[in-house]
Motif scaffolding. Structure first.
Motif: not given
Length: 400
Positions: A186-210
Motif C-alpha cells: 500500500g505504500h505509494s511509489n515516491p518516484g511516480r508522477r514527478i514532472e520531468q524536465y523536457a529533453e531534446e533528442k540528440r540528432d548529431r551525426w557525422v556529415t560527409p564533409e567530416e
C-alpha cells in the motif's frame, strides 16, 4: 466522559491480572481509543479494534510527545481503515520490518541491475552520489513523493537530464522493492508522477564533409582493435558494448554475419557484415586464450577503454562534439538519406520500438544486408578508400 489531559496526567499504574497487567483508560467518546499506563509510569495512546475476526491493540504514540487531539485524530483515521477492511497494526508492523533504502539499493543492484543492465554502473554511481547520502539509513516507507520531487529539483538546477534519470531509478527501485517485500503493502511509489524536465533528442551525426578527417584520425591509432572497433561502429551501427563484447564464436565470415546474443533490447541480433567489415575482421589479429574479437589490455579480456582514443580522434578531426554513440546515429542518418524506410533502419539498428517490431518481420535479411552493403560503400567512397587503411596496417605491422 471523554479522556482529558488532566485525567491522563493523574493516571497511575494499577496492575490488573484480568488484563495481563495492563492498566488502561478508555475514552467514552471514541470507542476503542484509550491510554495505556506502564509500570514505570510511561503512558501511550492506544487503539483497540477487531478486524477479520482478530482483536488488535495498537500503540498510536507516547503521551509525552503527542497531543491528545492529534492522537484522537489518528485513531479516527485508523478506524476508517478498519471499516474498509484494513488492519492498521499490520501496516505498522510491515513498516517496522521493512528494510532501509540502503538495503533496497543493495538488492536492486545485485538482483536486478547487475544481472540485467549493461549500464548498471550508472545506477550505482547515482545511488552513491545522490540517493544514499540523503536516505540510505531511512526506512523505505519514510521516503515520500515530496522528497523525490525535492531531489529532482536540486539536481535539475544544474543537470536536468541527470535529474530525470535519478527519478526513473528511484521509481524502478521502489517498484521492485514492493515485489521483494522491502516496501510495505500500500505504500505509494515516491518516484511516480514527478514532472520531468523536457529533453531534446540528440540528432548529431557525422556529415560527409567530416568523415574523411575522422577516418584519417582513426587510422593513426596504434591499437588495431581500437581502429577496428571505430570502423565497425561506422559500418554496422552496432551499440558500443555489444560490439566490444563480441566473440569470435559469434562471427561467421562464410555467412558474413555477426551474432549478438545479448543486446539492449533483450533479443539476439544478427548483423550482416558488408565487405569492408569482412576485410577488417579477416585482418584482425587473434590472441591465444582470448575469445574476444576486440582484445583488451588484460589477459582474456575484451577492449574496454574506447572513450579515451575516441576523444583523441575527434579532437584531431576537429569534431569534438561528436560522441561515440553518434557513430551509430550516423548509420541511421545515412541510411535514411539514401531513401531506406524507417522500418528497415530500425531492423538494421535493432531498435526496441515494439510498435514496429512486427513490421520488421516482412523484411528479409537480404534487404538488411543490401542496405548495410550500400551504406558501407558510401562510407568508403566518401572516405576515399576501397578498404579501411587499418586492414593493411594490421597485415604489415601488427604481430602478437
Amino acid at each position: 466522559m471523554g479522556l482529558t489531559k488532566t485525567a491522563i496526567d493523574k493516571a497511575k499504574y494499577k496492575g490488573d491480572p484480568t488484563t495481563q497487567g495492563r492498566c488502561m483508560l478508555w475514552d467514552d467518546d471514541l470507542p476503542g481509543f484509550g491510554v495505556r499506563v506502564y509500570p514505570g509510569g510511561a503512558k501511550a495512546y492506544v487503539l483497540s479494534y477487531r478486524t477479520n475476526g482478530r482483536k488488535r491493540l495498537m500503540t498510536i504514540g507516547a503521551c509525552s510527545s503527542m497531543a491528545l487531539a492529534e492522537a484522537r485524530k489518528r485513531a479516527k483515521k485508523h478506524l476508517v481503515a478498519v471499516e474498509d477492511g484494513g488492519d492498521p497494526l499490520d501496516v505498522k508492523q510491515q513498516i517496522a520490518k521493512a528494510g532501509t533504502v540502503a538495503e533496497l539499493a543493495d538488492a536492486y543492484l545485485s538482483r536486478y541491475a547487475k544481472p540485467k543492465k549493461r549500464s548498471w554502473r550508472d545506477d550505482e554511481r547515482r545511488l552513491n552520489k545522490y540517493i544514499l547520502p540523503r536516505w540510505g539509513s531511512l526506512k523505505v516507507a519514510a521516503v515520500k513523493h515530496a522528497d523525490v520531487a525535492a531531489l529532482h529539483g536540486v539536481i535539475g538546477k544544474v543537470h536536468p537530464y541527470e535529474a530525470n534519470r535519478n527519478v526513473e531509478l528511484i521509481s524502478k527501485m521502489f517498484e521492485l522493492g514492493a515485489r521483494w517485500g522491502f516496501v510495505p503493502e500500500g505504500h505509494s511509489n515516491p518516484g511516480r508522477r514527478i514532472e520531468q524536465y523536457a529533453e531534446e533528442k540528440r540528432d548529431r551525426w557525422v556529415t560527409p564533409e567530416e568523415l574523411p578527417a575522422i577516418t584519417k584520425a582513426i587510422d593513426t591509432e596504434a591499437s588495431p582493435y581500437v581502429r577496428a572497433a571505430l570502423w565497425l561502429y561506422l559500418l554496422t551501427g552496432v551499440r558500443k558494448t555489444e560490439l566490444l563484447t563480441a566473440r569470435w564464436d559469434d562471427v561467421d565470415l562464410t555467412r558474413k554475419e555477426l551474432r549478438l546474443p545479448t543486446t539492449k533490447v533483450g533479443r539476439v541480433h544478427y548483423v550482416p557484415l558488408a565487405e569492408p567489415a569482412i576485410a577488417l575482421l579477416r585482418g584482425l589479429p587473434k590472441v591465444t586464450n582470448n575469445p574476444y574479437v576486440l582484445v583488451g589490455a588484460h589477459a582474456g579480456a575484451h577492449l574496454v577503454n574506447i572513450n579515451k582514443p575516441w576523444k583523441r580522434i575527434r579532437t584531431a578531426a576537429g569534431v569534438e562534439d561528436v560522441r561515440l554513440h553518434d557513430l551509430r546515429r550516423t548509420v541511421g542518418s545515412w541510411l535514411a538519406q539514401a531513401g531506406n524506410s524507417l522500418h528497415l533502419i530500425g531492423r538494421v539498428l535493432n531498435h526496441a520500438n515494439q510498435s514496429t517490431t512486427a513490421v520488421y518481420a516482412r523484411f528479409g535479411q537480404d534487404h538488411v544486408r543490401e542496405a548495410l552493403e550500400a551504406h558501407s560503400k558510401k562510407i568508403m567512397g566518401v572516405a576515399g578508400k576501397s578498404t579501411p587503411a587499418s586492414v593493411e596496417k594490421m597485415r604489415k605491422t601488427d604481430k602478437r
